[in-house]
Design a protein around this motif. Sequence first.
Motif, PDB file in Angstrom:
ATOM      1  N   SER A 278       3.391   2.403  -7.740  1.00  0.00           N
ATOM      2  CA  SER A 278       2.279   2.609  -7.890  1.00  0.00           C
ATOM      3  C   SER A 278       1.134   1.121  -8.008  1.00  0.00           C
ATOM      4  CB  SER A 278       1.257   3.984  -8.630  1.00  0.00           C
ATOM      5  OG  SER A 278       1.537   5.564  -7.546  1.00  0.00           O
TER       6      SER A 278
ATOM      7  N   GLN B  76       1.962  -1.763  -6.004  1.00  0.00           N
ATOM      8  CA  GLN B  76       2.292  -1.301  -4.268  1.00  0.00           C
ATOM      9  C   GLN B  76       2.355  -2.332  -3.362  1.00  0.00           C
ATOM     10  OE1 GLN B  76       0.707   2.220  -3.980  1.00  0.00           O
ATOM     11  NE2 GLN B  76       1.178   2.788  -1.604  1.00  0.00           N
TER      12      GLN B  76
ATOM     13  N   ASP C 284       0.796   0.781   1.994  1.00  0.00           N
ATOM     14  CA  ASP C 284      -0.050   0.995   2.811  1.00  0.00           C
ATOM     15  C   ASP C 284      -0.377   2.807   3.053  1.00  0.00           C
ATOM     16  OD1 ASP C 284      -0.806  -1.440   4.095  1.00  0.00           O
ATOM     17  OD2 ASP C 284       0.561  -0.891   5.935  1.00  0.00           O
TER      18      ASP C 284
ATOM     19  N   ASP D 229      -1.393   6.631   0.193  1.00  0.00           N
ATOM     20  CA  ASP D 229      -1.737   6.965  -0.415  1.00  0.00           C
ATOM     21  C   ASP D 229      -0.902   7.330  -1.555  1.00  0.00           C
ATOM     22  OD1 ASP D 229      -1.051   9.691   0.127  1.00  0.00           O
ATOM     23  OD2 ASP D 229      -3.192   9.551   1.801  1.00  0.00           O
ATOM     24  N   SER D 230      -1.483   7.753  -2.638  1.00  0.00           N
ATOM     25  CA  SER D 230      -0.525   8.336  -3.585  1.00  0.00           C
ATOM     26  C   SER D 230       0.598   9.544  -3.380  1.00  0.00           C
ATOM     27  CB  SER D 230      -1.684   8.648  -4.471  1.00  0.00           C
ATOM     28  OG  SER D 230      -1.164   9.329  -5.953  1.00  0.00           O
ATOM     29  N   GLU D 231      -0.466  10.517  -2.638  1.00  0.00           N
ATOM     30  CA  GLU D 231       0.386  11.310  -2.587  1.00  0.00           C
ATOM     31  C   GLU D 231       1.997  11.558  -1.674  1.00  0.00           C
ATOM     32  OE1 GLU D 231      -1.264  15.502  -0.884  1.00  0.00           O
ATOM     33  OE2 GLU D 231      -3.067  14.814  -2.417  1.00  0.00           O
ATOM     34  N   GLN D 232       1.222  10.160  -0.278  1.00  0.00           N
ATOM     35  CA  GLN D 232       1.877   9.598   0.418  1.00  0.00           C
ATOM     36  C   GLN D 232       3.275   9.194  -0.126  1.00  0.00           C
ATOM     37  OE1 GLN D 232      -0.354   7.231   2.622  1.00  0.00           O
ATOM     38  NE2 GLN D 232       0.212   9.076   4.399  1.00  0.00           N
TER      39      GLN D 232
END
Length: 172
Positions: free
Chosen positions: A112, A115, A123, A125-128
């Motif tokens: 993170s 990234q 590209d 997000d955190s959950e992805q």
Amino acid sequence: MRIYLIGFMGSGKTYWGRQLGQKLELPEFDLDEQIEQADGRPVTEIFAQEGEEYFRQKEQETLMLLSETHESFVMSTGGGTPCFFNNIDYMNKMGTTIWINSSIDSLHQRISSEQAQRPLVKDLDSEQLRAYIIKKLGDRKIFYQQASEVIFEHELSLDTFLDKIFHEENRL
């Protein structure tokens, strides 16, 4: 003595490769940096302009060239290096492979923070990103598990690396 550090992106391969290279007084190669020097472009640009297949071919060429022109080194490989073109078999034949086995939480935290420099995840997000790590790590574990030695993140120290390296060298 050829030492190959393998593991998922963000596991600390480059950091530990530099530490080991200094300690053992061996040349230290970061495979991605070597590809960038040879190609004249950053990995992110190679991925964007040429795609992953082209990158993986360059990765294998560079891995083999360095391995065949140097008797001794410490190499930090890319997270996917062992998973393509039988590279794990090649590295095991040429030297000692050490899997730095990190937890999903640690990997998520480290990736993170950097990234933007990681073409495969820039590209997300955190959950992805967490889902990507879980999926890819699951896919790659079969290759990582073929390493000569494993070091879990809670064991990471220069002494642990040296113990694993010299344990493996004595078996050969």
